[in-house]
Each structure stands twice: as structure tokens, then as C-alpha cells.
Scaffold this motif. Structure first.
Motif, PDB file in Angstrom:
ATOM      1  N   SER A  11     -19.973 -21.037  -8.655  1.00 16.16           N
ATOM      2  CA  SER A  11     -20.129 -19.800  -9.428  1.00 16.16           C
ATOM      3  C   SER A  11     -19.190 -19.776 -10.637  1.00 16.16           C
ATOM      4  N   SER A  12     -19.784 -19.495 -11.783  1.00 16.06           N
ATOM      5  CA  SER A  12     -19.013 -19.562 -13.032  1.00 16.06           C
ATOM      6  C   SER A  12     -17.885 -18.526 -13.068  1.00 16.06           C
ATOM      7  N   TYR A  13     -18.158 -17.309 -12.613  1.00 22.55           N
ATOM      8  CA  TYR A  13     -17.082 -16.309 -12.649  1.00 22.55           C
ATOM      9  C   TYR A  13     -15.990 -16.638 -11.623  1.00 22.55           C
ATOM     10  N   LEU A  35     -24.058 -17.037  -0.091  1.00 22.88           N
ATOM     11  CA  LEU A  35     -24.829 -15.786  -0.167  1.00 22.88           C
ATOM     12  C   LEU A  35     -26.137 -15.840   0.615  1.00 22.88           C
ATOM     13  N   VAL A  51     -21.329  -6.622  -3.907  1.00 22.04           N
ATOM     14  CA  VAL A  51     -21.686  -7.966  -3.411  1.00 22.04           C
ATOM     15  C   VAL A  51     -21.738  -9.003  -4.550  1.00 22.04           C
ATOM     16  N   LYS A  52     -20.714  -8.980  -5.379  1.00 18.05           N
ATOM     17  CA  LYS A  52     -20.558  -9.978  -6.449  1.00 18.05           C
ATOM     18  C   LYS A  52     -19.209 -10.652  -6.243  1.00 18.05           C
ATOM     19  N   PHE A  53     -19.164 -11.948  -6.499  1.00 19.82           N
ATOM     20  CA  PHE A  53     -17.861 -12.600  -6.451  1.00 19.82           C
ATOM     21  C   PHE A  53     -17.488 -13.153  -7.811  1.00 19.82           C
ATOM     22  N   PRO A  54     -16.180 -13.379  -8.049  1.00 24.60           N
ATOM     23  CA  PRO A  54     -15.050 -13.447  -7.115  1.00 24.60           C
ATOM     24  C   PRO A  54     -14.499 -12.060  -6.756  1.00 24.60           C
ATOM     25  N   GLU A  67     -13.925  -8.302 -10.180  1.00 25.70           N
ATOM     26  CA  GLU A  67     -14.071  -8.586 -11.613  1.00 25.70           C
ATOM     27  C   GLU A  67     -13.058  -9.648 -12.042  1.00 25.70           C
ATOM     28  N   SER A  68     -13.606 -10.780 -12.504  1.00 25.76           N
ATOM     29  CA  SER A  68     -12.749 -11.930 -12.804  1.00 25.76           C
ATOM     30  C   SER A  68     -11.611 -11.600 -13.785  1.00 25.76           C
ATOM     31  N   ASP A 104     -17.531 -14.007 -21.710  1.00 24.24           N
ATOM     32  CA  ASP A 104     -18.307 -13.400 -20.617  1.00 24.24           C
ATOM     33  C   ASP A 104     -19.642 -12.842 -21.119  1.00 24.24           C
ATOM     34  N   GLN A 112     -26.542 -17.119 -17.920  1.00 22.94           N
ATOM     35  CA  GLN A 112     -27.001 -16.733 -16.582  1.00 22.94           C
ATOM     36  C   GLN A 112     -28.469 -16.306 -16.609  1.00 22.94           C
TER      37      GLN A 112
HETATM   38  N1  LIG Z   1     -18.446  -9.298 -14.186  1.00 26.53           N
HETATM   39  C1  LIG Z   1     -18.267  -9.997 -12.940  1.00 26.53           C
HETATM   40  C2  LIG Z   1     -19.480 -10.881 -12.725  1.00 26.53           C
HETATM   41  C3  LIG Z   1     -19.532 -11.420 -11.308  1.00 26.53           C
HETATM   42  C4  LIG Z   1     -20.839 -12.119 -11.035  1.00 26.53           C
HETATM   43  O1  LIG Z   1     -21.901 -11.827 -11.628  1.00 26.53           O
HETATM   44  N2  LIG Z   1     -20.791 -13.075 -10.113  1.00 26.53           N
HETATM   45  C5  LIG Z   1     -21.992 -13.781  -9.736  1.00 26.53           C
HETATM   46  C6  LIG Z   1     -21.672 -15.248  -9.502  1.00 26.53           C
HETATM   47  S1  LIG Z   1     -21.229 -16.091 -10.984  1.00 26.53           S
HETATM   48  C7  LIG Z   1     -22.505 -13.236  -8.414  1.00 26.53           C
HETATM   49  O2  LIG Z   1     -21.759 -12.664  -7.647  1.00 26.53           O
HETATM   50  N3  LIG Z   1     -23.786 -13.431  -8.148  1.00 26.53           N
HETATM   51  C8  LIG Z   1     -24.351 -13.061  -6.902  1.00 26.53           C
HETATM   52  C9  LIG Z   1     -25.506 -12.148  -7.013  1.00 26.53           C
HETATM   53  O3  LIG Z   1     -25.737 -11.610  -8.103  1.00 26.53           O
HETATM   54  O4  LIG Z   1     -26.175 -11.955  -6.001  1.00 26.53           O
HETATM   55  C10 LIG Z   1     -16.961 -10.801 -12.958  1.00 26.53           C
HETATM   56  O5  LIG Z   1     -16.441 -11.052 -14.055  1.00 26.53           O
HETATM   57  O6  LIG Z   1     -16.429 -11.131 -11.894  1.00 26.53           O
END
Ligand SMILES: N[C@@H](CCC(=O)N[C@@H](CS)C(=O)NCC(=O)O)C(=O)O
Length: 230
Positions: A11-13, A35, A51-54, A67-68, A104, A112
Motif C-alpha cells: 500500500s502506497s500510503y 483486507l 477501514v483505511k490504512f496506515p 492518515e499518513s 498525495d 490510485q
Molecule cells: N488519506 C489516507 C489514505 C489512506 C488510503 O487510502 N489507504 C488505502 C491503501 S493505499 C486503503 O486503505 N485502501 C483500502 C480500501 O480502500 O479498502 C492516508 O494518507 O493515510
């Protein structure tokens, strides 16, 4: 160990946060989230309902940081390594935050969208997103004409943490042309940085799942295992 990072190596973030952790030599427990596994999704949802990482969990204070960019600012505030990733000077910090947003919002977002289009076999017209990447390359190249060796000058910063995965994946979708020599030189410098090199090495076993893996330069892929002797 106080810190746990909920993440996935591809995952890029998450890579952006990992670069910051490795830059600071900050100890943390990695919690890899797949996931596609419901228990992993539940574990991530428990610390960040979007449910977003990191996500960084800090057991000191029982705090979840999402939020990264906020994670990096939090590390700088509470677990500063030898090198601060945000300048103490607020004017200079504005510049770092600006370029963090550029990577970003103007590199990762179109990138993305292109990846999601391939992943979900939508086959939409992604030319606007490719044009956006090209505009970003021009902007960054012009900026790097007078700034360097890092995005915001002499100091490696949060902007470079953001740049690493954004440029790594973005350039597989919209190659950086020789018209942008400053950006190309920065890209090579960034990819050779120890923290970035480590993050990309740890992603290698998963790169086969990146939908544009065939466009990743060979130097970033794991060497093919030798064929068995016959
Ligand atoms: N703005 C968030 C973006 C986080 C994000 O979009 N992470 C993606 C992975 S790169 C994610 O969790 N994707 C899982 C999904 O959308 O189900 C950050 O900077 O952390």
C-alpha cells in the motif's frame, strides 16, 4: 513496544508512513492487514472505523493515529528520530505540507484511480488521470530546478516520504520523460535512500499483485530464483 503499525507492504500510503518510521529508526510492531480476510478487516476497523490504512496505535496513551501525514507529524512530535521530518520553523513547515499535499492529491489520487480502474476491470478512459500525472511531473521538475537535493531543500522531510511511493507507482503508469531531468535525478536519489530502498525491498514479494507489475522496472523486482540444476 509502544507503537503498532496497521499496514500492508504494497500500500502506497503505508509505504509513506514506513519511510518515516525507518528514517527515524523508530521501533514499532508491524501488524500486517490482509483486507481480504474478515478478521484483519475487523482488526483495522477497530482502530479506524473508515477501514483505511496506515493506522498507528500508540499504547502509551492508548491512541490510534490515522492518515499518513498525521502519523508522520505525530512521530515527529512524540518519537522524533535524529532528523526531524518537519522543520521547526512554521514558514518552512508550510512548504513541506504543501509538497506533501501535491504528492498525495495530485500524484497518488490519479494514480490510485488508474490502478482501481484496472483492478476492477472498469476500462474507463483514464487519459485525464494520465494527463494529471504529466502535469504533476512538469510542476515537480520545475520546482526541483531550484530546490534540492530533497523536495524542500537540504533536509529530507515528510514531503520526500510522500514522494517515494507516489513517484514509484506513478511512474509505472505515466513514465517520467527525459524532458524532466530534475525529476528523473530526484527519483533515482530517492529510490536509493536507505529507508525507501528498505520499503521497496519489503514490498517485493507482493508486487506480483500490483495490477501494473509488468510496468515495474526490473531493478525493483525480486531477482528471479535460479532454475534448479538438471
Ligand atoms: N488519506 C489516507 C489514505 C489512506 C488510503 O487510502 N489507504 C488505502 C491503501 S493505499 C486503503 O486503505 N485502501 C483500502 C480500501 O480502500 O479498502 C492516508 O494518507 O493515510
Amino acid at each position: 513496544m509502544a507503537l503498532t503499525l496497521y499496514y500492508h507492504p504494497l500500500s502506497s500510503y503505508c509505504q509513506k508512513a514506513l519511510v518515516a518510521l525507518y528514517e527515524g529508526g523508530t521501533p514499532f510492531t508491524p501488524r500486517l492487514i490482509d483486507l481480504s480476510q474478515s478478521d484483519d478487516r475487523a482488526a483495522l476497523a477497530a482502530v479506524w472505523p473508515l477501514v483505511k490504512f496506515p493506522v498507528l496505535h500508540d499504547s502509551a496513551g492508548d491512541r490510534n493515529v490515522a492518515e499518513s501525514s498525521v502519523i508522520i507529524e505525530y512521530l515527529d512530535l512524540r518519537y522524533a528520530g535524529a532528523t526531524p521530518l518537519l522543520p521547526a520553523n512554521r514558514e518552512e513547515a508550510l512548504d513541506v505540507r504543501l509538497w506533501d499535499r501535491v504528492f498525495d492529491l495530485h500524484v497518488q489520487s490519479p494514480m490510485q484511480a488508474i490502478v482501481a480502474d484496472r483492478l476492477f476491470a472498469r476500462q474507463d478512459d483514464m487519459q485525464p488521470q494520465r494527463d494529471a500525472l504529466e502535469r504533476a511531473w512538469a510542476l515537480i521538475d520545475t520546482h526541483l530546478r531550484t530546490s534540492g537535493p530533497w523536495v524542500c531543500g537540504a533536509q529530507f522531510s515528510m514531503a520526500d516520504c510522500a514522494a517515494a511511493p507516489a513517484l514509484f507507482y506513478g511512474s509505472t503508469l505515466q513514465p517520467i520523460s527525459p524532458r524532466y531531468p530534475n525529476l528523473l535525478a530526484y527519483f533515482d536519489r530517492l529510490m536509493a535512500r536507505a529507508s525507501v530502498e528498505r520499503v521497496l525491498r519489503e514490498a517485493q514479494p507482493y508486487l506480483q499483485f500490483y495490477p501494473f507489475c509488468d510496468q515495474v522496472p526490473a531493478r525493483f523486482l525480486a531477482p528471479a530464483s535460479p532454475s534448479p540444476a538438471v
